[in-house]
Scaffold this active site. Structure first.
Site, PDB file in Angstrom:
ATOM      1  N   GLY A 100       0.677  36.630  15.945  1.00 35.20           N
ATOM      2  CA  GLY A 100       0.810  37.837  16.753  1.00 35.20           C
ATOM      3  C   GLY A 100      -0.529  38.493  16.990  1.00 35.20           C
ATOM      4  O   GLY A 100      -1.566  38.077  16.470  1.00 35.20           O
ATOM      5  N   PRO A 154      -3.606  41.269  16.891  1.00 31.49           N
ATOM      6  CA  PRO A 154      -4.203  41.981  15.747  1.00 31.49           C
ATOM      7  C   PRO A 154      -3.535  43.339  15.548  1.00 31.49           C
ATOM      8  O   PRO A 154      -3.168  44.024  16.503  1.00 31.49           O
ATOM      9  CB  PRO A 154      -5.671  42.147  16.166  1.00 31.49           C
ATOM     10  CG  PRO A 154      -5.915  41.060  17.175  1.00 31.49           C
ATOM     11  CD  PRO A 154      -4.628  40.888  17.898  1.00 31.49           C
ATOM     12  N   GLY A 155      -3.372  43.714  14.263  1.00 33.28           N
ATOM     13  CA  GLY A 155      -2.810  45.024  13.962  1.00 33.28           C
ATOM     14  C   GLY A 155      -1.304  45.097  13.991  1.00 33.28           C
ATOM     15  O   GLY A 155      -0.734  46.189  13.925  1.00 33.28           O
ATOM     16  N   LYS A 166       0.711  41.471  10.108  1.00 30.27           N
ATOM     17  CA  LYS A 166       0.911  40.133   9.535  1.00 30.27           C
ATOM     18  C   LYS A 166       0.454  40.068   8.070  1.00 30.27           C
ATOM     19  O   LYS A 166       1.188  39.618   7.191  1.00 30.27           O
ATOM     20  CB  LYS A 166       0.169  39.091  10.371  1.00 30.27           C
ATOM     21  CG  LYS A 166       0.583  39.044  11.834  1.00 30.27           C
ATOM     22  CD  LYS A 166      -0.134  37.961  12.584  1.00 30.27           C
ATOM     23  CE  LYS A 166      -1.618  38.209  12.731  1.00 30.27           C
ATOM     24  NZ  LYS A 166      -1.939  39.441  13.484  1.00 30.27           N
ATOM     25  N   THR A 167      -0.749  40.536   7.828  1.00 31.66           N
ATOM     26  CA  THR A 167      -1.297  40.464   6.465  1.00 31.66           C
ATOM     27  C   THR A 167      -0.573  41.415   5.524  1.00 31.66           C
ATOM     28  O   THR A 167      -0.278  41.060   4.377  1.00 31.66           O
ATOM     29  CB  THR A 167      -2.801  40.786   6.488  1.00 31.66           C
ATOM     30  OG1 THR A 167      -3.454  39.912   7.411  1.00 31.66           O
ATOM     31  CG2 THR A 167      -3.414  40.601   5.118  1.00 31.66           C
ATOM     32  N   SER A 222       0.716  30.790  33.840  1.00 27.64           N
ATOM     33  CA  SER A 222       1.710  31.841  34.066  1.00 27.64           C
ATOM     34  C   SER A 222       1.455  32.653  35.336  1.00 27.64           C
ATOM     35  O   SER A 222       2.181  33.600  35.606  1.00 27.64           O
ATOM     36  CB  SER A 222       1.744  32.796  32.856  1.00 27.64           C
ATOM     37  OG  SER A 222       0.505  33.458  32.715  1.00 27.64           O
ATOM     38  N   LYS A 272       4.124  40.970  27.762  1.00 29.47           N
ATOM     39  CA  LYS A 272       3.899  41.180  29.192  1.00 29.47           C
ATOM     40  C   LYS A 272       4.794  42.295  29.735  1.00 29.47           C
ATOM     41  O   LYS A 272       4.352  43.125  30.549  1.00 29.47           O
ATOM     42  CB  LYS A 272       4.159  39.883  29.953  1.00 29.47           C
ATOM     43  CG  LYS A 272       3.120  38.797  29.679  1.00 29.47           C
ATOM     44  CD  LYS A 272       3.452  37.517  30.422  1.00 29.47           C
ATOM     45  CE  LYS A 272       2.390  36.446  30.173  1.00 29.47           C
ATOM     46  NZ  LYS A 272       2.703  35.184  30.869  1.00 29.47           N
TER      47      LYS A 272
END
Length: 766
Positions: free
Chosen positions: A345, A347-348, A351-352, A665, A708
């Site tokens: 995904g 950043p921010g 996940k971590t 896309s 999107k």
């Protein structure tokens, strides 16, 4: 006729003395023994039982004798005479042997008396010397001295000497006294020598055992005394002694234990002044600092785990659901680990931090291994100790830092690995993440296997594009989508702002942040799918407040929309917004970036020329091909309008020229822009679209749909065209986004042009 006594595996020779039990004599003959009674000894070819006790199982040659003594304590003495040959042995009704007749078979007396007696005395001396080492030597000496013939010696020793029954019978068959005497000497002397050697070996073995026992006792005493000294003066304990104790208490596997003991032995030999001493010490220090014991799988409280995930993270419904499934399976199977999870995904997006929450839910140690920018496979597998400055790889280093053999290990930024001439780190990770191989993972620095099968590995990445397929196949992908504005608002209010205030020492009485200002920060001062930038803004507000309070200018500060620019010391970020005025040749598209979704304007312009096409905006090969396909489709759909391309050039531009753009896309957006340009028909800016197009006019599926659509909503788009094949992905889109957007699935380029309002020959394209 004399009685026949069967004998097995005993040497019966002429002119010797034989001892029998009265019971065995009666069993063989059916009679009581009497002094003066003559008997014949028949020799069995092999040990006979009642079933095979038959005349043909006896040798034809035997020995005659006479009973000379019968004692009351159950034995009798037989004096043997000459060799005899049996003719027609038969079996009596009482299962005793009978014979029709016997023939004397005298032997050759071919040895001189003086020589004979000398050799007999030599045999007796050898036997007396041999028996002198035993406690019963005195009785044996008296018994041996009474023997007068070699035959008596051999008969008396026959049950001790280990020769076969055939060899014993061969002594009887030999009719030459000289040859028989030589055979007896050979057997007796061989026996005494072998017994002496065996006793010497046993004595030596016993002596070695005594030395070993003594050494063991001394070592235990030294160990006990050393332990007492160590407890009295712990500051004086040597490095080697400390390492020796740590090795004993580590519980490492057999291979590692042997290697550790070998290195410890080298340290003792090298001495502390050796240049190698430091390297050897560092190696053993690392090896013994690892946790080798595998703890038992504990009961996992699934309800508590769910509470922890909800407490630390807002939203992420799909992610939490998959994590709880994994925890439940681990609990039911009593396993330390499960599938290798890959969090993907922007950043921010958490996940971590989700990995940290999983460790807390499982009550296990947490360790994070940063892989971003790693180019050397030795960073994963370690350096061999032959190199200067060798050190373990990041995996084993993480295990050491965690102090546990079953931590939750987050491998961060796995998509940022890159290969170089020093090897491919991604390939080195294959063994680490393969459950079939990682139970014997061997770090080059350690050079001994370590079991990683109990470690719960969680990987994170921003994109899947750069992850090699073999590595990706070992992991299960879980997508972290960007947050909606309402989710960001809740995250800021529940988590980010309280944490920032606690970190900066700001109490609730010192700072108040209005809801409107939080929403203004989200919409005007951040541009991301995650909340990392939002966290920075919360920190900035708390730092501003800390300065005011420290200077005494205010004891309480309130942040509102009016003073937001002053507090943050920046102007609002200009997000890409839809155009107010429609213009032919310009269409709004949607793009995915590592920071989330964005709208993308595709601009086209026609000028006089020779039918050339020009593309700007740092386009990748995929998007350049999309432009070529779109141009071919437009020429096919609008052949009349396309004639003007014979003397006109087309310029297609993708704004933000400094940013590289690629991906499948933008096909339908480019096609619509070219159709709008050729037909001079405007497309309303509030209509955005995403999807690839084929030469047959079909609209193909794309990725990153939730990001999107959120970007479209943020930019003021009202209607979005998406590929029909992506309709199933709408379940992953937040409901508030779907409520505020009109989402139209399309299957062909004709549908796209029709909805966009591009007409052909005075009619709408169908």
């Amino acid at each position: 006729m004399a009685e026949i006594v069967p004998i097995y595996n005993v040497v019966i020779l002429p002119h010797s003395t034989v001892f029998l039990t009265s019971e065995s004599f009666k069993e063989a003959t059916g009679k009581e023994a009497k002094v003066g009674e003559k008997i014949y000894f028949a020799l069995e070819k092999k040990a006979l039982n009642e079933e095979n006790f038959l005349p043909e199982n006896f040798y034809s040659l035997g020995v005659s004798g006479t009973i000379t003594e019968v004692h009351n304590d159950g034995f009798l003495i037989v004096k043997t005479h000459n060799r005899i040959e049996f003719e027609d042995l038969y079996l009596n009704a009482n299962r005793t042997l009978g014979v029709t007749s016997v023939i004397n078979n005298p032997e050759k007396e071919d040895v001189e008396e003086e020589n004979y007696q000398s050799r007999i005395q030599g045999l007796k001396n050898s036997l007396i010397q041999f028996t002198s080492q035993y406690r019963w030597a005195l009785g044996a000496k008296s018994y041996i001295q009474q023997m007068t013939t070699a035959e008596e010696i051999m008969t008396g020793m026959s049950q001790l000497i280990s020769i076969s029954a055939e060899d014993k019978y061969a002594l009887l068959v030999e009719d030459s006294q000289e040859k028989r005497l030589s055979m007896i000497e050979k057997y007796v002397l061989e026996y005494t020598e072998m017994s002496n050697v065996s006793k010497a070996a046993s004595s030596a073995q016993e002596e070695d055992n005594q030395k070993a026992y003594r050494e063991m006792a001394i070592k235990k005493q030294i160990e006990f005394l050393q332990k007492e000294l160590d407890e009295m003066h712990p500051e004086n304990v040597s490095d080697i002694r400390k390492l020796e104790k740590r090795i004993q208490e580590s519980g490492m596997n057999e291979t590692a234990l042997k290697e550790a003991e070998k290195i410890l032995s080298r340290m003792k030999q090298e001495g502390s002044n050796s240049p190698e001493y430091g390297n050897l010490y560092n190696y053993l220090d690392f090896l013994t600092s690892l946790s080798w014991q595998v703890p038992l799988a504990e009961k996992i409280d699934i309800h508590k785990a769910e509470e922890i995930l909800d407490e630390n993270h807002y939203g992420l419904r799909k992610v939490k659901k998959r994590i709880l499934e994994q925890i439940a399976v681990m609990d039911l199977n009593h396993q330390q680990t499960g599938s290798i999870l890959l969090f993907v995904g922007a950043p921010g997006t958490g996940k971590t931090s989700v990995g940290k929450s999983i460790a807390r839910a499982l009550k296990r140690e947490y360790v994070r291994v940063a892989l971003g920018g790693v180019r050397d496979s030795s960073d994963i597998r370690g350096h061999r100790r032959t190199y200067i400055g060798a050190m373990p790889g990041r995996i084993m280093n993480g295990i050491q830092k965690s102090g546990s053999s079953n931590p939750v290990m987050v491998l961060d930024e796995i998509d940022k690995l890159s290969a170089s001439y020093n090897g491919d780190p991604a390939s080195a990770l294959l063994e680490v993440l393969d459950p079939e191989q990682n139970n014997t993972f061997t770090d080059h620095y350690m050079n001994v296997p370590y079991d990683l099968s109990n470690v719960l590995f969680i990987c994170t990445a921003n994109s899947l594009d750069s992850i090699p397929e073999p590595l990706l196949n070992r992991m299960e992908v879980i997508e972290f989508q960007g947050y909606t504005e309402s989710e960001k608002f809740q995250i800021a209010k529940r988590h980010l702002l309280p944490k920032s205030m606690a970190k900066m020492g700001i109490s609730k009485s010192m700072l108040t942040v209005s809801d409107d200002s939080i929403r203004a920060i989200i919409s005007g001062y951040t541009m991301e799918g995650g909340v990392r930038g939002l966290k920075k803004r919360m920190d900035q507000i708390c730092r501003y407040t800390a300065v005011l309070v420290s200077r005494g200018r205010a004891s309480k500060f309130r942040v509102s929309r009016k003073n937001l620019s002053e507090v943050l010391d920046m102007d609002p970020i200009e997000h890409a917004k839809i155009q107010r005025n429609a213009k032919a040749g310009i269409v709004t598209g949607l793009a995915w970036t590592a920071a989330g979704g964005e709208i993308l304007f595709i601009e086209s312009l026609m000028s006089e020329g020779k039918g050339n096409i020009k593309m700007t905006g740092q386009l990748g090969s995929v998007m350049q091909e999309s432009v070529q396909i779109a141009l071919s489709l437009v020429k096919t759909i609008f052949p009349k309008e396309a004639k003007q391309l014979e003397n006109h050039d087309i310029h297609i531009h993708f704004p933000s020229g400094a940013v590289k753009k690629d991906g499948p896309s933008a096909g339908i957006t480019i096609t619509t822009a070219l159709a709008s340009l050729l037909t001079n028909q405007k497309v309303h800016p509030s209509l955005a679209m995403t999807g690839e197009v084929s030469l047959r006019g079909g609209v193909l599926a794309i990725g990153g749909l939730p990001e999107k659509l959120m970007a479209a909503l943020r930019s003021g788009v009202k209607t979005v065209l998406i590929p029909k094949d992506n309709e199933k992905n709408l379940k992953d889109v937040p409901q508030e986004v779907k409520d505020q957007l009109k989402i139209v699935p399309v299957a062909t380029i004709e549908e796209v042009l029709s909805i966009a309002g591009i007409k052909k020959q005075n009619s709408v394209i169908r």
